[in-house]
Design an enzyme around this catalytic site. Sequence first.
Site, short mmCIF file in Angstrom:
data_model
loop_
_atom_site.label_atom_id
_atom_site.label_comp_id
_atom_site.label_asym_id
_atom_site.label_seq_id
_atom_site.Cartn_x
_atom_site.Cartn_y
_atom_site.Cartn_z
N ASP A 50 0.82 -1.21 0.00
CA ASP A 50 0.00 0.00 0.00
C ASP A 50 0.86 1.27 0.00
O ASP A 50 0.47 2.29 -0.57
CB ASP A 50 -0.92 0.00 1.23
N GLY A 51 2.02 1.20 0.63
CA GLY A 51 2.91 2.36 0.62
C GLY A 51 3.35 2.73 -0.79
O GLY A 51 3.45 3.91 -1.13
N ASN A 120 -4.50 9.43 2.47
CA ASN A 120 -5.05 8.68 3.60
C ASN A 120 -5.56 9.59 4.71
O ASN A 120 -6.75 9.60 5.02
CB ASN A 120 -4.02 7.71 4.17
N ALA A 158 -10.92 6.69 1.74
CA ALA A 158 -9.88 5.75 1.31
C ALA A 158 -8.91 5.44 2.42
O ALA A 158 -8.37 4.33 2.50
CB ALA A 158 -9.13 6.32 0.11
N THR A 161 -9.50 2.90 6.52
CA THR A 161 -9.10 1.56 6.94
C THR A 161 -7.63 1.49 7.31
O THR A 161 -7.11 0.40 7.60
CB THR A 161 -9.39 0.53 5.83
N ALA A 162 -6.94 2.62 7.33
CA ALA A 162 -5.51 2.65 7.64
C ALA A 162 -5.31 3.09 9.10
O ALA A 162 -5.83 2.47 10.01
CB ALA A 162 -4.78 3.55 6.65
N LEU A 165 -8.44 3.42 11.35
CA LEU A 165 -9.02 2.19 11.91
C LEU A 165 -8.21 1.72 13.11
O LEU A 165 -8.78 1.27 14.11
CB LEU A 165 -9.07 1.11 10.83
#
Length: 261
Positions: A50-51, A120, A158, A161-162, A165
Site C-alpha cells: 500500500d505504501g 489517507n 480511502a 481503513t488505515a 481504523l
Amino acid sequence: MSQQSPAPAPALAFVASDRPEAQFARAALAARYGAVPEADADVIVALGGDGQMLETLHANLRRRTPVYGMNRGSVGFLMNDYDEEDLLERIATAERTVIHPLQMDAWTETGEVQTGLAINEVSLLRQTRQSAKLKITVDGRMRLDELSCDGCLVATPAGSTAYNLSAHGPIIPLDAHILALTPISAFRPRRWRGALLSHQARVRFDVLEPDKRPVSATADNFEVRRVAAVEVRERRDIALTMLFDAGRTFGERVMAEQFAN
C-alpha cells in the site's frame, strides 16, 4: 460491412518498491508487456504494498494517470492480486475508484506555512512524553476547547481503513462524502470518540501550550514539526484514479472489512 479494428493496448509504465520481489516483478512484466516512461503511460502499474500505491499516486498528482496496483509487498489492501497472466485484459475490465486528497496547511511556531496533500489522512501527534493539547474548530465554530491526547487525525474514506481504523475510527464507504475526525489515545474528554464530518468541512487544530507540548503534523508521509495551527480541507478539484479487478472493487473491500472477524 467493415469490422472495427480492436482498440490499441494501453501504454504501461511499471514502478516498484525496493523489495526484491517487487523489482523482479517489474522486470518480468516490462519484458512481457513493454514499458514506457510514466509521463507517456496510459496506465501506471504499481508493484509493492500500500505504501507503493500511495507513493505512486502522490508522484502523479499532476498527470493523474490511472494506477493499477499489484501486491508485491506486506500490506495490499489497495492492491490487486499479483499475476503475470492477462494483465492487459484485467486492466481493460478493471473498475475505477476515484479519490480526492486532503490539503493540510500547517503554521509552525515561527509563522512559516507549509502545505501538503494526503490521500489517507492528516494526523497531529505529540512530539514529547507529554500529551498534546488541541483546540478543534469545524467550519469556523469551536467544537472542543481542549482535547488532551496523543494526537488527532482527519481521514478520507480511502484512508479510513488505515491509521484511522487502528485508532478505533470508523470505516467509511467511498461514496459516503464523509471525513472521519478521530482522536488518538484521548485522555480528556475521556469519552470522546471522534466525529463524522461532511467532506466539505474545514477543520482547524490550534496547539495549546506549543512550547511545553510540541506537536508535529503529517499529511501521509510529509511531516511538519512544531506546529502552532493546522487547517485541513478536501481538494475536490483533484481526482485520482485507482483501478481494481472486476468484482473486487475498493468499495467491496471496505464493505468486507466492516464484517471481518
